[in-house]
Design a protein around this motif. Structure first.
Motif, PDB file in Angstrom:
ATOM      1  N   ILE A  35       0.557  -1.115   0.053  1.00 37.79           N
ATOM      2  CA  ILE A  35      -0.048   0.191  -0.058  1.00 37.79           C
ATOM      3  C   ILE A  35       0.885   1.192   0.140  1.00 37.79           C
ATOM      4  CG2 ILE A  35      -1.564   1.294   1.237  1.00 37.79           C
ATOM      5  CD1 ILE A  35      -2.976  -1.579   2.369  1.00 37.79           C
ATOM      6  N   LEU A  36       2.071   1.089   0.517  1.00 38.42           N
ATOM      7  CA  LEU A  36       2.850   2.256   0.498  1.00 38.42           C
ATOM      8  C   LEU A  36       3.730   2.470  -0.720  1.00 38.42           C
ATOM      9  CD1 LEU A  36       4.002   2.134   4.541  1.00 38.42           C
ATOM     10  CD2 LEU A  36       2.529   3.811   3.564  1.00 38.42           C
ATOM     11  N   HIS A  37       3.797   1.336  -1.264  1.00 31.81           N
ATOM     12  CA  HIS A  37       4.787   1.582  -2.467  1.00 31.81           C
ATOM     13  C   HIS A  37       4.004   2.578  -3.547  1.00 31.81           C
ATOM     14  CE1 HIS A  37       7.618   0.035  -5.433  1.00 31.81           C
ATOM     15  NE2 HIS A  37       6.549   0.027  -6.477  1.00 31.81           N
ATOM     16  N   GLU A  38       5.039   3.274  -4.008  1.00 29.68           N
ATOM     17  CA  GLU A  38       4.705   4.382  -5.045  1.00 29.68           C
ATOM     18  C   GLU A  38       4.896   3.608  -6.430  1.00 29.68           C
ATOM     19  OE1 GLU A  38       6.279   8.344  -4.724  1.00 29.68           O
ATOM     20  OE2 GLU A  38       6.068   7.911  -2.556  1.00 29.68           O
ATOM     21  N   GLY A  39       3.864   3.061  -6.901  1.00 34.28           N
ATOM     22  CA  GLY A  39       3.943   2.358  -8.337  1.00 34.28           C
ATOM     23  C   GLY A  39       2.927   1.268  -8.036  1.00 34.28           C
ATOM     24  N   PHE A  40       2.855   0.388  -8.849  1.00 37.96           N
ATOM     25  CA  PHE A  40       2.113  -0.653  -8.984  1.00 37.96           C
ATOM     26  C   PHE A  40       2.527  -1.980  -8.075  1.00 37.96           C
ATOM     27  CE2 PHE A  40       0.359  -4.921 -11.003  1.00 37.96           C
ATOM     28  CZ  PHE A  40      -1.022  -4.727 -10.826  1.00 37.96           C
ATOM     29  N   ALA A  41       1.948  -2.448  -7.412  1.00 38.06           N
ATOM     30  CA  ALA A  41       2.215  -3.310  -6.031  1.00 38.06           C
ATOM     31  C   ALA A  41       1.480  -4.757  -6.295  1.00 38.06           C
ATOM     32  CB  ALA A  41       2.460  -2.589  -4.631  1.00 38.06           C
ATOM     33  N   PHE A  42       2.077  -5.377  -6.799  1.00 40.76           N
ATOM     34  CA  PHE A  42       1.366  -6.812  -6.899  1.00 40.76           C
ATOM     35  C   PHE A  42       1.918  -7.765  -5.750  1.00 40.76           C
ATOM     36  CE2 PHE A  42       2.263 -10.877  -8.609  1.00 40.76           C
ATOM     37  CZ  PHE A  42       0.602 -11.638  -8.644  1.00 40.76           C
ATOM     38  N   VAL A  43       0.695  -8.447  -5.041  1.00 38.66           N
ATOM     39  CA  VAL A  43       0.903  -9.484  -4.105  1.00 38.66           C
ATOM     40  C   VAL A  43      -0.057 -10.637  -4.652  1.00 38.66           C
ATOM     41  CG1 VAL A  43       0.780 -10.034  -1.563  1.00 38.66           C
ATOM     42  CG2 VAL A  43       1.247  -7.731  -2.488  1.00 38.66           C
ATOM     43  N   ASP A  44       0.661 -11.797  -4.682  1.00 35.46           N
ATOM     44  CA  ASP A  44       0.016 -13.028  -4.984  1.00 35.46           C
ATOM     45  C   ASP A  44      -0.149 -13.623  -3.795  1.00 35.46           C
ATOM     46  OD1 ASP A  44      -0.681 -15.460  -6.993  1.00 35.46           O
ATOM     47  OD2 ASP A  44       0.534 -16.345  -5.400  1.00 35.46           O
ATOM     48  N   ILE A  45      -1.550 -14.131  -3.191  1.00 37.74           N
ATOM     49  CA  ILE A  45      -1.669 -14.607  -1.970  1.00 37.74           C
ATOM     50  C   ILE A  45      -2.383 -15.827  -1.942  1.00 37.74           C
ATOM     51  CG2 ILE A  45      -3.293 -14.231   0.073  1.00 37.74           C
ATOM     52  CD1 ILE A  45      -3.461 -11.121  -0.627  1.00 37.74           C
ATOM     53  N   VAL A  46      -1.509 -16.826  -1.569  1.00 37.70           N
ATOM     54  CA  VAL A  46      -1.834 -18.257  -1.410  1.00 37.70           C
ATOM     55  C   VAL A  46      -2.956 -18.415  -0.428  1.00 37.70           C
ATOM     56  CG1 VAL A  46      -1.294 -20.516  -0.813  1.00 37.70           C
ATOM     57  CG2 VAL A  46       0.325 -18.792  -2.012  1.00 37.70           C
ATOM     58  N   GLN A  47      -3.942 -18.933  -0.944  1.00 37.03           N
ATOM     59  CA  GLN A  47      -5.380 -18.997   0.110  1.00 37.03           C
ATOM     60  C   GLN A  47      -5.829 -20.258  -0.244  1.00 37.03           C
ATOM     61  OE1 GLN A  47      -8.665 -16.696  -1.877  1.00 37.03           O
ATOM     62  NE2 GLN A  47      -9.349 -17.984  -0.397  1.00 37.03           N
ATOM     63  N   ALA A  48      -6.698 -20.836   0.964  1.00 41.53           N
ATOM     64  CA  ALA A  48      -7.368 -21.969   0.785  1.00 41.53           C
ATOM     65  C   ALA A  48      -8.720 -21.846   0.361  1.00 41.53           C
ATOM     66  CB  ALA A  48      -7.410 -22.700   2.256  1.00 41.53           C
ATOM     67  N   CYS A  49      -9.091 -23.207  -0.379  1.00 44.08           N
ATOM     68  CA  CYS A  49     -10.550 -22.960  -0.766  1.00 44.08           C
ATOM     69  C   CYS A  49     -10.935 -24.156  -0.359  1.00 44.08           C
ATOM     70  CB  CYS A  49     -10.829 -22.984  -2.329  1.00 44.08           C
ATOM     71  SG  CYS A  49     -12.664 -23.248  -2.874  1.00 44.08           S
ATOM     72  N   PRO A  50     -11.493 -24.437   1.076  1.00 46.70           N
ATOM     73  CA  PRO A  50     -11.829 -25.705   1.802  1.00 46.70           C
ATOM     74  C   PRO A  50     -12.908 -26.150   1.013  1.00 46.70           C
ATOM     75  CG  PRO A  50     -11.907 -23.883   3.293  1.00 46.70           C
ATOM     76  CD  PRO A  50     -11.672 -23.205   2.053  1.00 46.70           C
ATOM     77  N   SER A  51     -13.838 -25.803   0.209  1.00 48.00           N
ATOM     78  CA  SER A  51     -14.951 -26.323  -0.507  1.00 48.00           C
ATOM     79  C   SER A  51     -14.563 -27.222  -1.706  1.00 48.00           C
ATOM     80  CB  SER A  51     -15.928 -25.525  -0.616  1.00 48.00           C
ATOM     81  OG  SER A  51     -16.599 -24.902   0.328  1.00 48.00           O
ATOM     82  N   PHE A  52     -13.572 -26.672  -2.506  1.00 48.07           N
ATOM     83  CA  PHE A  52     -13.269 -27.029  -3.728  1.00 48.07           C
ATOM     84  C   PHE A  52     -11.705 -27.191  -3.992  1.00 48.07           C
ATOM     85  CE2 PHE A  52     -17.435 -24.975  -4.160  1.00 48.07           C
ATOM     86  CZ  PHE A  52     -18.083 -25.957  -4.546  1.00 48.07           C
TER      87      PHE A  52
END
Ligand code: SF4
Ligand code: MG
Length: 246
Positions: A185-202
């Motif tokens: 959020i503080l980065h000046e420019g495009f800041a990309f974060v890939d977030i590994v997340q669980a989908c317990p249903s599928f």
């Protein structure tokens, strides 16, 4: 510093129990509060998917766009009012499939927007088709004999497209995720974060034992790229952040 409760709405999210989206939403609220960004100063933009409902339940401005079109919407909002803190959310299907083209151009355009992508390797909202990040051979409703394509490598794509901030977080590690979000959020420019997340249903079980953290970002884009294309772990943290030219 603000409070997480400043961003609380009375409506209750309808994600499945155990979904990683809850933690990502909590982390965004915490990051905004800790950075003392007020509800009227922030806009959350999303596309289509389970993740895309996140702006419904955070008390800031929000815009839910079309499938894969989060980034054009977010960029439009930012151009119209650069004073707003615009945060874009994508999904692995939404952002790397339908929105893949927008992703590449947002990276090279380097507009001042953090982009958080919920990556669970599945189209969750439509009940479990394999997504662009699913491992080759993934069996799903749309690939009963196993998928035939190699997965997209989002970090490699971002780095090779010119992104100036590239990171990966895990939705199960709240403290670290909040820290990475704040840096983005503080980065000046495009800041990309890939977030590994669980989908317990599928989705698949997340191999947490393969997770390791970087101690510091790579000093060059090339070194970061080398790491992400040849990584047999799930490496987390900030891989690369281009310093602002004086
Ligand atoms: Fe979360 Fe998966 Fe349920 Fe969607 S289908 S709300 S991604 S657990
Ligand atoms: Mg998904």
């Amino acid at each position: 510093m603000g409070e997480m409760s400043d961003f609380q709405r009375s409506e209750v999210p309808n994600w499945c129990p155990g979904c990683g989206d809850y933690a990502i939403m909590g982390a965004v609220k915490k990051a905004l509060a800790e950075l003392d960004i007020k509800p009227h100063q922030a806009v959350l933009a999303s596309g289509v998917g389970c993740f895309a409902k996140l702006p419904y339940w955070v008390k800031v401005y929000g815009f839910v766009g079309l499938h894969g079109r989060t980034l054009p919407v977010a960029q439009g909002i930012k151009l119209a009012n650069p004073k707003l803190k615009v945060i874009a959310f994508g999904g692995d299907g939404d952002g790397y499939g339908e929105g893949g083209n927008h992703f590449i151009h947002a990276c090279r355009r380097n507009i001042n927007i953090p982009y958080f992508v919920h990556n669970n390797e599945v189209f969750g909202l439509t009940t479990g088709q394999y997504s662009p990040t699913a491992e080759k051979g993934t069996k799903s409703k749309s690939s009963p004999k196993g998928s035939v394509e190699s997965p997209v490598n989002p970090l490699a794509l971002a780095l090779s497209s010119g992104a100036t901030f590239v990171a990966r977080a895990y939705a199960g590690h709240l403290k670290e995720m909040v820290q990475i979000m704040k840096q983005a959020i503080l980065h000046e420019g495009f800041a990309f974060v890939d977030i590994v997340q669980a989908c317990p249903s599928f989705g698949k079980t997340i191999p947490v034992d393969k997770m390791v953290y970087l101690t510091s970002p790579f000093l060059s884009r090339g070194k970061a790229l080398e790491k992400v294309v040849d990584d047999d772990k799930i490496t987390l943290g900030v891989f690369y952040q281009e310093k602002k030219e004086e």
